[in-house]
Design an enzyme around this catalytic site. Sequence first.
Site, PDB file in Angstrom:
ATOM      1  N   HIS A   1      49.981  50.198  36.164  1.00  0.00           N
ATOM      2  CA  HIS A   1      49.876  48.803  35.742  1.00  0.00           C
ATOM      3  C   HIS A   1      48.566  48.588  34.999  1.00  0.00           C
ATOM      4  O   HIS A   1      47.730  49.476  34.937  1.00  0.00           O
ATOM      5  CB  HIS A   1      50.027  47.847  36.932  1.00  0.00           C
ATOM      6  CG  HIS A   1      48.964  47.950  37.988  1.00  0.00           C
ATOM      7  ND1 HIS A   1      48.734  49.090  38.726  1.00  0.00           N
ATOM      8  CD2 HIS A   1      48.062  47.028  38.437  1.00  0.00           C
ATOM      9  CE1 HIS A   1      47.753  48.860  39.580  1.00  0.00           C
ATOM     10  NE2 HIS A   1      47.318  47.627  39.429  1.00  0.00           N
TER      11      HIS A   1
ATOM     12  N   HIS B   1      45.836  46.786  35.472  1.00  0.00           N
ATOM     13  CA  HIS B   1      44.574  46.352  36.077  1.00  0.00           C
ATOM     14  C   HIS B   1      43.509  47.399  35.732  1.00  0.00           C
ATOM     15  O   HIS B   1      43.757  48.609  35.783  1.00  0.00           O
ATOM     16  CB  HIS B   1      44.714  46.185  37.597  1.00  0.00           C
ATOM     17  CG  HIS B   1      45.280  44.854  37.987  1.00  0.00           C
ATOM     18  ND1 HIS B   1      45.953  44.625  39.160  1.00  0.00           N
ATOM     19  CD2 HIS B   1      45.264  43.646  37.322  1.00  0.00           C
ATOM     20  CE1 HIS B   1      46.328  43.352  39.212  1.00  0.00           C
ATOM     21  NE2 HIS B   1      45.931  42.747  38.116  1.00  0.00           N
TER      22      HIS B   1
ATOM     23  N   ASP C   1      40.931  48.869  36.979  1.00  0.00           N
ATOM     24  CA  ASP C   1      40.522  50.033  37.777  1.00  0.00           C
ATOM     25  C   ASP C   1      41.487  51.216  37.641  1.00  0.00           C
ATOM     26  O   ASP C   1      41.161  52.328  38.039  1.00  0.00           O
ATOM     27  CB  ASP C   1      40.340  49.649  39.263  1.00  0.00           C
ATOM     28  CG  ASP C   1      41.498  48.848  39.851  1.00  0.00           C
ATOM     29  OD1 ASP C   1      42.181  48.148  39.089  1.00  0.00           O
ATOM     30  OD2 ASP C   1      41.702  48.923  41.074  1.00  0.00           O
ATOM     31  N   HIS C   2      42.646  50.978  37.033  1.00  0.00           N
ATOM     32  CA  HIS C   2      43.620  52.070  36.867  1.00  0.00           C
ATOM     33  C   HIS C   2      43.696  52.594  35.443  1.00  0.00           C
ATOM     34  O   HIS C   2      44.369  53.586  35.178  1.00  0.00           O
ATOM     35  CB  HIS C   2      45.013  51.608  37.315  1.00  0.00           C
ATOM     36  CG  HIS C   2      45.047  51.251  38.768  1.00  0.00           C
ATOM     37  ND1 HIS C   2      45.418  52.151  39.745  1.00  0.00           N
ATOM     38  CD2 HIS C   2      44.698  50.108  39.412  1.00  0.00           C
ATOM     39  CE1 HIS C   2      45.315  51.572  40.930  1.00  0.00           C
ATOM     40  NE2 HIS C   2      44.879  50.331  40.752  1.00  0.00           N
TER      41      HIS C   2
ATOM     42  N   HIS D   1      53.555  43.551  42.765  1.00  0.00           N
ATOM     43  CA  HIS D   1      52.101  43.407  42.703  1.00  0.00           C
ATOM     44  C   HIS D   1      51.841  42.090  41.963  1.00  0.00           C
ATOM     45  O   HIS D   1      52.795  41.370  41.645  1.00  0.00           O
ATOM     46  CB  HIS D   1      51.497  44.616  41.966  1.00  0.00           C
ATOM     47  CG  HIS D   1      50.002  44.690  42.034  1.00  0.00           C
ATOM     48  ND1 HIS D   1      49.289  44.363  43.151  1.00  0.00           N
ATOM     49  CD2 HIS D   1      49.082  45.084  41.106  1.00  0.00           C
ATOM     50  CE1 HIS D   1      48.002  44.547  42.898  1.00  0.00           C
ATOM     51  NE2 HIS D   1      47.843  44.975  41.667  1.00  0.00           N
TER      52      HIS D   1
ATOM     53  N   ASP E   1      48.848  49.714  44.728  1.00  0.00           N
ATOM     54  CA  ASP E   1      48.792  48.267  44.542  1.00  0.00           C
ATOM     55  C   ASP E   1      50.135  47.560  44.721  1.00  0.00           C
ATOM     56  O   ASP E   1      50.718  47.040  43.762  1.00  0.00           O
ATOM     57  CB  ASP E   1      48.223  47.941  43.153  1.00  0.00           C
ATOM     58  CG  ASP E   1      46.765  48.352  43.038  1.00  0.00           C
ATOM     59  OD1 ASP E   1      46.346  49.212  43.828  1.00  0.00           O
ATOM     60  OD2 ASP E   1      46.041  47.818  42.162  1.00  0.00           O
TER      61      ASP E   1
HETATM   62 ZN   LIG Z   1      46.261  46.179  40.710  1.00  0.00          ZN
END
Ligand SMILES: [Zn+2]
Length: 299
Positions: free
Chosen positions: A61, A63, A65-66, A138, A209
Amino acid sequence: MMKAVLLGSVSSKPTTENFTSCMLVQNEAKVYLFDACEGVQMRIMQSGISFMKIDSIFLSHFHADHILGIPGLIATMELSERQSPLNIFGPKGIKQRVSEILNLMNIGHSFKINYKDLSEGKVFENEKVEIYAKKFIHRILNYGFIMKEKDKVGEFNRKKAEKLLPPGPLYKQLQDGKTVTYNGKKIKPEMVMDYNKGRIGKKIGYIVDTYDKGYEKFIGNADILFHESCFMKEEEKRAKQTKHSVMEDVIKISKKAKVKKLVLFNYSNRYLEDLEKTKKKIKSKDIVFGNDLDCFELK
Ligand SMILES: [Zn+2]
């Protein structure tokens, strides 16, 4: 032999010891990356695996941090004169997202990038592996992945074959289990195949997540499952709000799905200090608290 390496193990923000969540799988000459945390290229180098061997990247996804590691990784691939194409899979709009980031940072690439929007079901297949995606609840569109190594019936013994017939299309037929005729002589597959070297393909899962439940079928009988474990039961309310997993639920679901080894990771910074205490509560040797650069060999 397949090898899975956890490259980052905490959620949201890195610490002095841990990167945010992502994982790679090496299957023979190819590497498959699941998410790309900030500084992912450094972790890959530390794992001893070449980032140039990455065949495909699967992003769960959007976000930060990924995905923060994507521009750096592509810039370094270009500086290292990568030639072979790279596949990047992600939720709908992946091409536009990554292209915009690369443009913004003036990162060009002379190798081809094939972008593919994810959907549920089989999203990738080559001669060695298959990869399946599934939507997981999520705050934004998010996918979990299963990577399935194809079964190997046995190993083709070239030396034995060359004594019976010259290389050519008949080799493929023998490997497919068909009896062939050469110079009037029947040659059976068992004369050139080492069936004792066959193996059942391994199944690896990667889920981050999500507050989802009821996906036992998707992860059923996985040899190893990397699953986020952002919160503990005491923080159930916060887990629900932020759409993250609670460790106790993850353990329950994976037990029901007969997962052979569960690797928990993506811990919230909020309970990192209590992690040692939590580890003591879990007695099963099939449940592992993952750390950056933990390596799991699937023989
Ligand atoms: Zn996330």
